[in-house]
Design a protein around this motif. Structure first.
Motif, PDB file in Angstrom:
ATOM      1  N   ASN A 192      46.951  42.984  47.239  1.00 37.34           N
ATOM      2  CA  ASN A 192      47.977  43.776  47.934  1.00 37.34           C
ATOM      3  C   ASN A 192      47.581  45.235  48.117  1.00 37.34           C
ATOM      4  O   ASN A 192      48.398  46.055  48.544  1.00 37.34           O
ATOM      5  N   ARG A 193      46.338  45.552  47.755  1.00 33.42           N
ATOM      6  CA  ARG A 193      45.793  46.914  47.875  1.00 33.42           C
ATOM      7  C   ARG A 193      46.572  47.940  47.034  1.00 33.42           C
ATOM      8  O   ARG A 193      46.694  49.096  47.395  1.00 33.42           O
ATOM      9  N   GLN A 194      47.135  47.445  45.946  1.00 35.46           N
ATOM     10  CA  GLN A 194      47.780  48.327  44.955  1.00 35.46           C
ATOM     11  C   GLN A 194      47.035  48.124  43.636  1.00 35.46           C
ATOM     12  O   GLN A 194      47.519  47.547  42.684  1.00 35.46           O
ATOM     13  N   VAL A 195      45.823  48.649  43.641  1.00 34.68           N
ATOM     14  CA  VAL A 195      44.859  48.319  42.595  1.00 34.68           C
ATOM     15  C   VAL A 195      45.162  48.993  41.269  1.00 34.68           C
ATOM     16  O   VAL A 195      45.172  48.368  40.215  1.00 34.68           O
ATOM     17  N   PHE A 196      45.413  50.289  41.311  1.00 34.34           N
ATOM     18  CA  PHE A 196      45.382  51.087  40.085  1.00 34.34           C
ATOM     19  C   PHE A 196      46.706  51.045  39.313  1.00 34.34           C
ATOM     20  O   PHE A 196      47.606  51.846  39.548  1.00 34.34           O
ATOM     21  N   ASP A 197      46.788  50.091  38.412  1.00 32.45           N
ATOM     22  CA  ASP A 197      47.920  50.043  37.481  1.00 32.45           C
ATOM     23  C   ASP A 197      47.417  49.592  36.119  1.00 32.45           C
ATOM     24  O   ASP A 197      46.216  49.334  35.935  1.00 32.45           O
ATOM     25  N   GLU A 198      48.337  49.469  35.142  1.00 33.95           N
ATOM     26  CA  GLU A 198      47.909  49.137  33.777  1.00 33.95           C
ATOM     27  C   GLU A 198      47.318  47.739  33.689  1.00 33.95           C
ATOM     28  O   GLU A 198      46.431  47.471  32.859  1.00 33.95           O
ATOM     29  N   ASN A 199      47.760  46.809  34.559  1.00 40.10           N
ATOM     30  CA  ASN A 199      47.200  45.452  34.548  1.00 40.10           C
ATOM     31  C   ASN A 199      45.729  45.475  34.950  1.00 40.10           C
ATOM     32  O   ASN A 199      44.902  44.785  34.344  1.00 40.10           O
ATOM     33  N   PHE A 200      45.415  46.271  35.951  1.00 42.00           N
ATOM     34  CA  PHE A 200      44.024  46.421  36.396  1.00 42.00           C
ATOM     35  C   PHE A 200      43.161  47.017  35.283  1.00 42.00           C
ATOM     36  O   PHE A 200      42.055  46.550  35.009  1.00 42.00           O
ATOM     37  N   LEU A 201      43.694  48.055  34.609  1.00 38.99           N
ATOM     38  CA  LEU A 201      42.951  48.699  33.528  1.00 38.99           C
ATOM     39  C   LEU A 201      42.651  47.708  32.407  1.00 38.99           C
ATOM     40  O   LEU A 201      41.537  47.659  31.881  1.00 38.99           O
ATOM     41  N   MET A 202      43.668  46.928  32.008  1.00 39.97           N
ATOM     42  CA  MET A 202      43.486  45.957  30.924  1.00 39.97           C
ATOM     43  C   MET A 202      42.497  44.862  31.321  1.00 39.97           C
ATOM     44  O   MET A 202      41.652  44.441  30.518  1.00 39.97           O
ATOM     45  N   ALA A 203      42.621  44.376  32.562  1.00 41.63           N
ATOM     46  CA  ALA A 203      41.722  43.307  33.032  1.00 41.63           C
ATOM     47  C   ALA A 203      40.274  43.777  33.051  1.00 41.63           C
ATOM     48  O   ALA A 203      39.377  43.092  32.532  1.00 41.63           O
ATOM     49  N   PRO A 262      42.036  31.849  23.260  1.00 41.76           N
ATOM     50  CA  PRO A 262      43.106  32.813  22.931  1.00 41.76           C
ATOM     51  C   PRO A 262      43.202  33.952  23.947  1.00 41.76           C
ATOM     52  O   PRO A 262      44.302  34.469  24.194  1.00 41.76           O
ATOM     53  N   TYR A 263      42.063  34.306  24.546  1.00 46.14           N
ATOM     54  CA  TYR A 263      42.079  35.383  25.551  1.00 46.14           C
ATOM     55  C   TYR A 263      42.951  35.000  26.742  1.00 46.14           C
ATOM     56  O   TYR A 263      43.789  35.794  27.206  1.00 46.14           O
ATOM     57  N   LEU A 264      42.796  33.760  27.230  1.00 46.61           N
ATOM     58  CA  LEU A 264      43.578  33.318  28.387  1.00 46.61           C
ATOM     59  C   LEU A 264      45.026  33.011  28.000  1.00 46.61           C
ATOM     60  O   LEU A 264      45.942  33.218  28.803  1.00 46.61           O
ATOM     61  N   VAL A 265      45.213  32.496  26.770  1.00 45.23           N
ATOM     62  CA  VAL A 265      46.587  32.234  26.306  1.00 45.23           C
ATOM     63  C   VAL A 265      47.407  33.524  26.351  1.00 45.23           C
ATOM     64  O   VAL A 265      48.545  33.530  26.808  1.00 45.23           O
ATOM     65  N   ILE A 266      46.821  34.612  25.874  1.00 45.50           N
ATOM     66  CA  ILE A 266      47.581  35.869  25.780  1.00 45.50           C
ATOM     67  C   ILE A 266      47.488  36.712  27.050  1.00 45.50           C
ATOM     68  O   ILE A 266      48.368  37.533  27.318  1.00 45.50           O
ATOM     69  N   GLY A 267      46.433  36.508  27.848  1.00 42.61           N
ATOM     70  CA  GLY A 267      46.220  37.449  28.951  1.00 42.61           C
ATOM     71  C   GLY A 267      46.239  36.890  30.348  1.00 42.61           C
ATOM     72  O   GLY A 267      46.012  37.635  31.312  1.00 42.61           O
ATOM     73  N   TYR A 268      46.575  35.591  30.514  1.00 43.60           N
ATOM     74  CA  TYR A 268      46.492  35.016  31.864  1.00 43.60           C
ATOM     75  C   TYR A 268      47.412  35.726  32.855  1.00 43.60           C
ATOM     76  O   TYR A 268      47.086  35.919  34.028  1.00 43.60           O
ATOM     77  N   ASP A 269      48.605  36.148  32.394  1.00 47.49           N
ATOM     78  CA  ASP A 269      49.549  36.799  33.314  1.00 47.49           C
ATOM     79  C   ASP A 269      49.071  38.192  33.710  1.00 47.49           C
ATOM     80  O   ASP A 269      49.302  38.638  34.842  1.00 47.49           O
ATOM     81  N   ILE A 270      48.379  38.881  32.778  1.00 50.50           N
ATOM     82  CA  ILE A 270      47.834  40.211  33.108  1.00 50.50           C
ATOM     83  C   ILE A 270      46.750  40.068  34.170  1.00 50.50           C
ATOM     84  O   ILE A 270      46.708  40.834  35.146  1.00 50.50           O
ATOM     85  N   LEU A 271      45.859  39.075  34.001  1.00 52.47           N
ATOM     86  CA  LEU A 271      44.800  38.837  34.975  1.00 52.47           C
ATOM     87  C   LEU A 271      45.387  38.460  36.341  1.00 52.47           C
ATOM     88  O   LEU A 271      44.900  38.903  37.389  1.00 52.47           O
ATOM     89  N   LYS A 272      46.458  37.659  36.296  1.00 53.06           N
ATOM     90  CA  LYS A 272      47.122  37.229  37.538  1.00 53.06           C
ATOM     91  C   LYS A 272      47.726  38.427  38.281  1.00 53.06           C
ATOM     92  O   LYS A 272      47.570  38.575  39.498  1.00 53.06           O
ATOM     93  N   LYS A 273      48.416  39.304  37.528  1.00 56.63           N
ATOM     94  CA  LYS A 273      49.029  40.500  38.143  1.00 56.63           C
ATOM     95  C   LYS A 273      47.963  41.445  38.687  1.00 56.63           C
ATOM     96  O   LYS A 273      48.141  42.047  39.749  1.00 56.63           O
ATOM     97  N   ALA A 274      46.852  41.584  37.950  1.00 60.88           N
ATOM     98  CA  ALA A 274      45.758  42.450  38.412  1.00 60.88           C
ATOM     99  C   ALA A 274      45.174  41.920  39.709  1.00 60.88           C
ATOM    100  O   ALA A 274      44.892  42.678  40.648  1.00 60.88           O
ATOM    101  N   GLY A 275      45.007  40.580  39.789  1.00 61.49           N
ATOM    102  CA  GLY A 275      44.479  39.962  41.011  1.00 61.49           C
ATOM    103  C   GLY A 275      45.405  40.166  42.202  1.00 61.49           C
ATOM    104  O   GLY A 275      44.964  40.496  43.310  1.00 61.49           O
ATOM    105  N   LYS A 276      46.717  40.001  41.971  1.00 67.52           N
ATOM    106  CA  LYS A 276      47.688  40.220  43.052  1.00 67.52           C
ATOM    107  C   LYS A 276      47.676  41.669  43.514  1.00 67.52           C
ATOM    108  O   LYS A 276      47.792  41.961  44.706  1.00 67.52           O
ATOM    109  N   GLY A 277      47.536  42.600  42.540  1.00 63.87           N
ATOM    110  CA  GLY A 277      47.474  44.022  42.890  1.00 63.87           C
ATOM    111  C   GLY A 277      46.289  44.341  43.770  1.00 63.87           C
ATOM    112  O   GLY A 277      46.397  45.107  44.741  1.00 63.87           O
ATOM    113  N   ILE A 278      45.130  43.726  43.476  1.00 62.68           N
ATOM    114  CA  ILE A 278      43.921  43.951  44.287  1.00 62.68           C
ATOM    115  C   ILE A 278      44.128  43.399  45.695  1.00 62.68           C
ATOM    116  O   ILE A 278      43.793  44.049  46.693  1.00 62.68           O
TER     117      ILE A 278
END
Length: 628
Positions: free
Chosen positions: A57-68, A39-55
């Motif tokens: 792209n060196r744009q780390v600090f956003d809400e996706n990073f905080l949640m991840a 259930p964690y990946l079902v609901i959160g895979y896109d958040i983890l994906k966005k957090a990874g892309k942010g890291i």
């Protein structure tokens, strides 16, 4: 719901059902972790994906990073202390996504008012060729082309009706549901819906310059102009998010090190890391980052639904601080149409005097002459008229039924050696003499709009400190109109440059934080509209230059809409400040409680998602402006 929103709702339901079910399955160890990861990946895979892309792209600090970080950390703690409590990690991600879905739905709701306005864009124009109607792209229609608009179709391009009568639905443009009648000779603007008869219209503009295109351009660009509040939140989030991340890191490392090195006690890493992760979830700035722009967007959407187009949230914010409202007269407070308002001091029947005047003026195309002919209301028999002479700046003389009729101003009467009776009424006075004898005069004046007086009164009730009228009309006319409407100040006999000078003076004398709005409709008002703090143009009948220069456009030329616009802006700003104060206060309290260990991850979920949902609910109140 959109397809994307439905997909998210399905993911939320699946994750929620799995989370509840897993708590009833008696499994432990690595198998329990694997099951909860589903259930964690079902609901959160896109958040983890966005957090990874942010890291990356060196744009780390956003809400996706905080949640991840917070949820992965919660899973790590559950593994470390062997508690098997993976509920919090899944729940944080689940409730965050519920909040995101709710926010997406709220934005969609506020967009609907604007998208309804966007629906005025015509898909085609009908051109008659060889007895058949051919549909063409409106962009391809040239000025002067005759187009056909059938019942139920949108008017694609501005033009003049040359054949047919019909009823128009203008609600998409003006916010008013009352239909408007149109006939041959009437100017018609694009975006209206033809409801009854077939109309033939000769276009007077290209599609790109027509009313519908101008409106769509204004709305599409409205979100690009940010208010000071939005700029503040953007800058705040830019510094706030990294600050709380470093704060959480310090909270996870420093207290255990101090406890271990200074006190010689066990460091309790798991407890402090848990507090740091709770701190991260609480600190997520979603409520501010989402609700503030949403409040302005909803305000602009609500205003557009009422026929008030605001070109940007910065103008919506400025309008809430308006204390001075300056009006042009003709076409703004008055209709800009000359009408006969009375026939006075007549030595003969009023109807007969009006008949002689209309016949004498029958050859003139001057607006004053046309107003007399309209007031007469009968077909003019030109065979009764002869020896017409138009004297520039004076009036006309003519033989009517063999009698010499003179119709004109004081100068004409003086020229003919006739003494007129003085009239002190506001308006243009046309004196009438027959065979050298003064017979009376006709009063012609521009008519006030029916809502002008009420609008001035409502503006003062809404907190406007000064109402001013600027006009090129004669002082006597301007003073009487100002007194009748209840305006505070009036300046008359002004050229366009004089109007700018008066606005400059008023800007200099007003309080520093107060804003000045100028309301106008004519091409000569464009310089003043651009100079005022907020320029408000009468859009339905206003000139293109005025609409282009203005910051706010009223689509039905009703002065009461100015009051509506100011009330909408004030409601929107109240909501913005409510959300800022509420979100910052709750987060500050919860951050302190989280740092000292009183608040757990469930409190953190409320501080993040709960506060966001409440703020978004408050923000969409800006949509509801009907009863303001």
């Amino acid at each position: 719901m959109t397809k994307k929103q439905k997909k998210m709702l399905i993911r939320i339901i699946i994750a929620a059902v799995l989370l509840i079910a897993l708590n009833f399955i008696p499994v432990k160890g690595i198998l329990r972790m694997i099951l909860f990861l589903i259930p964690y990946l079902v609901i959160g895979y896109d958040i983890l994906k966005k957090a990874g892309k942010g890291i990356l792209n060196r744009q780390v600090f956003d809400e996706n990073f905080l949640m991840a970080v917070a949820t992965i950390g919660a899973i790590a703690i559950a593994i470390y202390d062997r508690s098997g409590n993976f509920n919090e990690a899944v729940a944080v991600m689940l409730f965050y996504q519920i909040g995101e879905l709710f926010q997406s739905y709220a934005v969609g709701k506020s967009r609907r008012n604007i998208s309804e306005l966007m629906d005025i864009r015509p898909d085609y124009a009908n051109i008659e060729q060889d007895g058949k109607l051919e549909r063409v792209d409106p962009d391809e229609v040239e000025i002067g082309t005759v187009i056909v608009v059938q019942p139920g179709e949108k008017v694609p391009i501005d033009g003049i009706v040359i054949e047919g009568t019909s009823t128009l639905n203008t609600s998409a443009l003006t916010g008013e549901s009352l239909p408007r009648e149109t006939k041959v000779g009437d100017e018609i603007i694009s975006g209206c819906i033809n409801m009854t008869g077939v109309l033939k219209i000769r276009t007077i503009k290209e599609f790109g310059e027509s009313t519908v295109s101008k409106i769509l351009e204004l709305v599409e660009n409205s979100t690009s102009r940010k208010s000071r509040s939005e700029d503040f939140i953007s800058k705040f989030a830019k510094y706030y998010t990294p600050a709380v991340c470093y704060g959480a890191l310090a909270l996870a490392i420093l207290p255990p090190l101090v406890r271990m090195l200074a006190m010689g006690a066990a460091p309790q890493w798991d407890m402090w890391i848990y507090r740091a992760l709770t701190f991260l979830v609480i600190s997520c700035p979603c409520a501010l980052v989402i609700s503030i722009p949403l409040s302005f967007f909803a305000g602009i959407g609500g205003a557009s639904h009422e026929g008030v187009l605001v070109k940007g949230s910065n103008y919506l914010e400025a309008m809430s601080q308006t204390k001075y409202v300056v009006f042009d007269k003709t076409g703004t407070l008055t209709k800009g149409v000359f009408e006969v308002n009375g026939v006075h001091h007549s030595e003969m029947e009023e109807e007969k005097l009006l008949e002689y005047a209309a016949l004498a003026e029958s050859a003139s195309s001057h607006p004053i002459s046309r107003s007399i002919q309209r007031a007469y209301g009968k077909e003019i028999d030109r065979t009764r008229v002869s020896e017409i002479e138009e004297i520039s700046g004076n009036g006309v003389t003519a033989k009517v039924d063999g009698k010499l009729v003179a119709a004109g101003n004081d100068k004409l009467m003086k020229r003919l050696g006739i003494t007129p009776i003085a009239c002190h009424s506001a308006g243009t006075i046309i004196h009438i003499a027959i065979d050298g004898k003064y017979m009376g005069h006709i009063l012609i004046s521009d008519v006030e709009k029916p809502t002008s007086k009420e609008a001035i009164r409502a503006l003062k009730s809404a907190g406007i400190e000064k109402t001013v009228m600027l006009t090129g009309d004669a002082k006597r006319v301007a003073d009487q109109v100002a007194e009748k409407l209840g305006l505070d100040e009036v300046y008359s006999e002004l050229l366009p440059s004089d109007k700018v000078a008066q606005v400059e003076r008023l800007l200099a004398e007003k309080p520093e934080k107060a804003k000045l709005a100028f309301v106008g409709d004519g091409i000569n008002d464009a310089p003043v509209l651009g100079r005022a703090d907020i320029g408000i143009a009468m859009g339905a009948m206003g000139s293109d230059a005025a609409i282009e220069a203005a910051d706010v456009v009223l689509m039905d030329d009703d002065p009461l809409k100015i009051v509506k616009a100011i009330k909408i802006s004030k409601k929107c700003i109240r909501i913005v400040y409510q959300n800022i104060i509420f979100a910052l206060t709750i987060k500050a309290i919860c951050l302190i409680l989280g740092a000292i260990g009183i608040a757990n991850m469930w409190v953190a979920i409320f501080a993040d998602v709960g506060v966001m949902v409440i703020a978004v609910l408050n923000a969409i109140r800006a949509l509801y402006v009907k009863n303001l």
